[in-house]
Design an enzyme around this catalytic site. Structure first.
Site, PDB file in Angstrom:
ATOM      1  N   LYS A 222       0.812  -1.214   0.000  1.00 15.77           N
ATOM      2  CA  LYS A 222       0.000   0.000   0.000  1.00 15.77           C
ATOM      3  C   LYS A 222       0.845   1.265   0.000  1.00 15.77           C
ATOM      4  CE  LYS A 222      -4.399  -1.704   1.720  1.00 15.77           C
ATOM      5  NZ  LYS A 222      -5.458  -1.633   2.756  1.00 15.77           N
ATOM      6  N   ARG A 256      -3.395  -9.930   5.444  1.00 15.97           N
ATOM      7  CA  ARG A 256      -3.848 -10.086   4.053  1.00 15.97           C
ATOM      8  C   ARG A 256      -2.735  -9.564   3.143  1.00 15.97           C
ATOM      9  NH1 ARG A 256      -6.533  -6.921   0.174  1.00 15.97           N
ATOM     10  NH2 ARG A 256      -8.049  -8.073  -1.109  1.00 15.97           N
TER      11      ARG A 256
END
Length: 274
Positions: A222, A256
């Protein structure tokens, strides 16, 4: 032993679990278009399972900042054949969706977990899930993917995220969902700037204690990692793995990730050498 009741499975979360990402999308921020056919998606899922994934998370709509909304029928068309093809594998299957219609179709196709960035705010979603035995991941976000990163604001991000998740958990419990079927996700990058993400990350253990439930963390590749390291998207594998280990160290029960093999190996080392 901390058991997560997840459809066909009872997952022991006293040991961290790795959720592998299977994006069946043309526009996901990291791997959009790489696995957007049935053959490619199934091959990728099988590789993640071989690499050590404990859960496979199938998604047919990108929720990256600025992503376009996908029609219900199109999202179903993307994900259901993949779920059906993977349902014979001995692994928990998750559907990453915020649409109750897609949830229903995915549950009928054999998923064990609904991973919802909207924390079951969709009309009828809570009642639908209450009538099943699948696991649920409730995530916090501020705003919608189209606009959530324009100007996210909080007075106290840890307090506000915790309060929102507590309310969504209470609604689920009051609708008949057993607590052991629920995990919570602070929603890193979903309506948060770097300062907010850092504060939340440093408070993973506190959030878990306040909510009384396992925490799922998704920071793989991210933007927050790039903002800290200066790395471009394709260079963030190492920082993603380090972040996953640090999340587990802070109390995350599920991480995740895109890079399953590297994360699994790093967690093996952490477990032995910590």
């Amino acid at each position: 032993m901390s058991l997560f009741s997840c459809g066909r499975f009872q997952l022991d979360l006293s040991q961290p679990k790795v959720m592998g990402i299977v994006n069946v999308t043309p526009d996901s921020f990291s791997d959009g278009g790489q696995h957007d056919t049935l053959v490619h998606a199934v091959a990728h899922a099988e590789k993640l399972l071989k690499d050590g994934a404990d859960i496979l998370d199938v998604g047919g709509e990108s929720t990256r900042p600025g992503a376009a909304v996908v029609a219900i029928d199109e999202e179903i068309r993307r994900v259901i054949p993949v779920i059906q093809a993977l349902s014979s594998l001995n692994v928990p299957l998750s559907i990453d969706t915020r649409k109750p219609e897609v949830m229903r179709a995915a549950i009928e196709a054999g998923v064990d977990l609904v991973n919802d960035i909207s924390a079951l705010e969709g009309q009828g979603a809570i009642d639908l899930l209450a009538s099943t035995q699948v696991g649920i991941c409730l995530m916090h976000k501020q705003g919608d993917p189209q606009t959530m990163q324009i100007a996210p604001t909080y007075q106290d991000v840890v307090l506000e995220v915790g309060q929102y998740l507590a309310k969504r958990i209470e609604l689920a419990l009051n609708s008949g969902v057993a607590a052991q079927r629920i995990v919570a996700d602070p929603g890193f990058g979903f309506g948060k700037c770097l300062e907010h993400n850092i504060a939340l990350f440093q408070s993973i253990d506190l959030l878990g204690e306040r909510l009384g439930l396992p925490i799922l963390v998704g920071v793989s590749r991210k933007k927050m990692l790039g903002e800290i390291t200066g790395q471009e998207l394709r260079e963030r594998m190492l920082s993603s793995v380090v972040a996953a280990v640090l999340a587990v160290q802070k109390g995350a029960s599920i991480v995740r990730v895109h890079d399953v093999r590297e994360t699994v190996d790093a967690l093996k080392l952490w477990k032995v050498l910590k």
